[in-house]
Design an enzyme around this catalytic site. Structure first.
Site, PDB file in Angstrom:
ATOM      1  CD  GLU A 216      -2.989  -1.061   2.270  1.00 14.12           C
ATOM      2  OE1 GLU A 216      -2.582  -0.581   3.343  1.00 14.12           O
ATOM      3  OE2 GLU A 216      -4.114  -1.564   2.136  1.00 14.12           O
TER       4      GLU A 216
ATOM      5  CD  GLU B 173       4.087 -21.651  10.210  1.00 15.54           C
ATOM      6  OE1 GLU B 173       4.174 -21.723  11.449  1.00 15.54           O
ATOM      7  OE2 GLU B 173       3.107 -21.172   9.612  1.00 15.54           O
TER       8      GLU B 173
END
Length: 313
Positions: free
Chosen positions: A85, A116
């Site tokens: 953003e 992960e």
């Protein structure tokens, strides 16, 4: 790295929601809302730690350093969201603030099992972007123990990059692998272990603070206005004119003229409107002050004051 999940703040059972499965809709919503109200207070306690991180990162950015968020699952997605953003909001290059998620961008939509748990994957991901000592790597893990994040922080430390860790537990494992640690302890989730809830909200709030503060310092804001709008379509051209008018006090018509004379550079247009100087001079003054309008205007006032004082002598 063995750890009893019951020892984690994020995995404990919330007594307030033990009977949530028997509640009606309003009862469920009230419980969630009441718990969400506590998140901002948990984040408030970490403000000094957030400030230390920001003040360490900003000088590195001025030297060309990048900020890279790394995480897995919800934490990784939040990092990618915050980073993605920044270019449309502040007109920065997409490389300045980046988000990495264990398993690659495909993991944004579908979890990649096992990614992960592999610390070597983060090293490989950071090697691909040619991590340098000027960069900053910020690890995100609600539980504070994700191996992917720890591997990335360890590699960043080897390279000499600055490192930060954001978690939602006390004494997080990732905190021990970073120069700056932020531990926003929000307590047990409404749904046990669902860290996309309060922990996710806390991490999003902290990321908002980090990126927004850095962009303000980076000269992307004047007053509280976004002044690096890229007027690439009709709507953004109109927004740019309104920003110029609002920040300088000139008329909408004059703002349109300044935007045209500036070569569609909103910062230069604002500087022209405030100072009456030419496009070329405003460009020089802004560059001397890290493209920060407030600093540029202040430097002009200080220079003018010094000239007056010198003439008085």
């Amino acid at each position: 790295m063995s750890l009893n999940l019951n020892e984690l703040d994020t995995e404990s059972v919330n007594p307030k929601s033990k009977n949530i499965d028997t509640m009606d809709t309003m009862g469920i919503l009230n419980i969630i809302n009441e718990e969400d109200k506590t998140v901002a207070y948990a984040v408030e306690k970490t403000l000094p730690d957030i400030a230390l991180l920001i003040d360490a990162v900003y000088p590195r950015m001025l030297k060309g350093g990048r900020v890279i968020y790394i995480g897995a699952g919800t934490s990784g997605r939040l990092g990618v969201l915050d980073a993605s953003e920044c270019p449309p909001t502040y007109g920065v290059d997409a490389s300045l603030i980046q988000g990495m998620i264990a398993g690659g961008f495909g993991a944004l939509l579908k979890a990649k099992e096992g990614a992960e748990d592999d610390p070597a994957l983060a090293r490989l991901d950071l090697e691909k972007i040619l991590l340098t000592a000027d960069d900053t790597v910020i690890g995100l893990a609600a539980s504070g123990r994700t191996p992917y994040v720890i591997g990335g922080l360890d590699y960043a430390n080897e390279v000499g990059a600055y490192t930060g860790a954001i978690s939602c537990v006390n004494h997080a494992e990732i905190s021990r692998h970073a120069k700056a640690k932020i531990e926003a302890v929000v307590g047990p989730e409404v749904i046990t272990g669902s860290t996309r809830m309060k922990a996710g909200t806390a991490q999003k709030m902290i990321l908002n603070m980090i990126s927004t503060s850095l962009m303000i310092k980076y000269g992307k804001v004047y007053g509280n206005l976004m002044v690096d709008v890229q007027p690439t379509n009709e709507k953004l051209v109109e927004r740019a004119k309104r920003i110029i008018a609002s920040s300088s006090g000139c008329s909408y018509e004059d703002a349109a003229g300044f935007l045209e004379k500036s070569g569609s550079n909103v910062k230069i247009a604002i500087c022209m409107a405030l100072t009456g100087l030419s496009r070329e001079n405003c460009d020089i003054i802004l560059k001397r002050n890290q493209n920060n309008i407030s600093r540029a205007i202040r430097s002009l006032k200080e220079s003018s004051s010094e000239t007056v004082q010198a003439n008085a002598k």
